[in-house]
Scaffold this active site. Structure first.
Site, PDB file in Angstrom:
ATOM      1  N   SER A  48      23.365-144.811  13.769  1.00 17.51           N
ATOM      2  CA  SER A  48      23.512-144.510  12.348  1.00 17.51           C
ATOM      3  C   SER A  48      22.196-144.078  11.747  1.00 17.51           C
ATOM      4  CB  SER A  48      24.007-145.749  11.598  1.00 17.51           C
ATOM      5  OG  SER A  48      22.939-146.686  11.428  1.00 17.51           O
ATOM      6  N   ASP A  49      22.268-143.264  10.703  1.00 16.32           N
ATOM      7  CA  ASP A  49      21.094-143.082   9.869  1.00 16.32           C
ATOM      8  C   ASP A  49      20.820-144.435   9.225  1.00 16.32           C
ATOM      9  OD1 ASP A  49      18.994-141.995   8.464  1.00 16.32           O
ATOM     10  OD2 ASP A  49      20.116-140.264   7.762  1.00 16.32           O
TER      11      ASP A  49
END
Length: 341
Positions: A48-49
């Site tokens: 994930s960011d």
């Protein structure tokens, strides 16, 4: 391009972003995960960011706790690694995630590390990370430069303006000709390795968005005949420095415009609302009498253009051509010998 990166270039990972795709947050999108992992054959992991998994609760209002967000990202989006603290909730046995799903995520995250021999001292000597990075940096820089050169697309070349003559008197006009951090981008870690100016001594040195002293400006690299920013700063509406640009352009064979937005308006939390050049920069384009082909169609909404400035630029014979400088090397460097695609 995403398919090519995973299927052809054989990338080991991808990052799911903050936005939603077809209504589903990217880190909780079964469609994106199926494309990347099942159809395209991703060998490694999805990460994930930072805090994008947390956003399932705080931004999208799809969950009510870290445990629910972690379960949705892992079970639905098949997001193997969380950049953030949300996956800490997976330590709670009551979280709705199976052991099989956890083990699959772990295998995906570890597979690239084993593939490069990270856990085999015989093939991957245990060296400090800085040493490993420094040893490979030259090759990475050359690959990045080659990719940049190949990605340039020349839309117009009126009157065979490119490549420029090597003995041309070049005037560099615009704030980006003197910028450093804008050339690197809004999210940078350690662009100047080992810099004493940065308070952080992180993995690469230079810290996060702290020091850009080693980044050469276009003016320093090009060494033009004359140069002037033409504006006080990237977003300034003052016309006080227009005269400097006029003086710099007088007698030049070619004027290169280095214009655009800076980190004041383009960052992770700052997005442009339109394509208009910020501040007084449209004045430099408008007074060039339409001779900036790549910028001609931008909406120029700066209306406070003084009559004095118009008259000065109207009488300026030096503004023969205007060029939007994307990558300097494609205009005046080695790559200019071969026209872009």
């Amino acid at each position: 391009p995403f398919e090519a990166v995973i299927k052809d270039a054989r990338a080991w990972s991808y990052m799911c972003s903050y936005n939603a795709v077809n209504g589903a947050p990217a880190c909780a999108s079964a469609t994106l995960a199926a494309l990347a992992k099942d159809e395209w054959g991703l060998r490694g992991f999805a990460e994930s960011d930072c805090d994008a998994v947390k956003d399932l609760e705080t931004f999208f209002n799809m969950t009510s706790s870290d445990a629910e967000s972690a379960a949705m990202a892992l079970n639905v989006g098949r997001t193997d690694v969380d950049c953030g603290g949300t996956y800490e909730a997976l330590a709670d046995p009551s979280t709705n995630v199976s052991r099989d799903a956890l083990e699959e995520a772990f295998r995906n995250a570890m597979r690239p590390l084993f593939a490069v021999g990270l856990f085999d001292p015989a093939t991957f000597p245990q060296r400090p990370a800085d040493d490993v990075i420094a040893a490979d940096m030259a090759a990475h820089k050359e690959a990045a430069l080659d990719a940049s050169r190949q990605s340039i697309v020349l839309l117009k070349n009126d009157n065979d303006a490119l490549p420029l003559a090597k003995d041309a008197k070049i005037a560099l006009i615009g704030p980006l000709g003197f910028a450093r951090e804008q050339l690197v981008g809004p999210v940078t870690i350690g662009p100047c390795a080992g810099s004493a100016a940065a308070p952080s001594a992180g993995l690469l040195g230079g810290g996060y968005k702290e020091d850009y002293s080693c980044v050469a400006t276009l003016n320093e690299t090009l060494k033009p005949w004359r140069a002037a920013p033409g504006v006080e700063n990237i977003t300034s509406t003052s016309e006080a420095f227009i005269g400097d640009a006029i003086a710099a352009a007088q007698g030049a064979d070619v004027v290169l415009f280095a214009l655009g937005a800076g980190l004041e308006t383009v960052d992770e939390t700052e997005d442009l609302e339109d394509l208009a050049l910020p501040g007084v920069q449209p004045l430099l384009v408008a007074l060039a009498r339409g001779r900036v082909p790549l910028l001609r169609n931008l909406r120029l909404d700066h209306t406070n253009i003084s009559d004095l400035g118009r008259r000065q630029f109207d009488g300026l014979k030096a503004l023969r051509r205007g060029l939007d400088v994307s990558i300097l090397d494609s205009v005046v460097g080695e790559a200019a010998e071969k026209p872009p695609h």
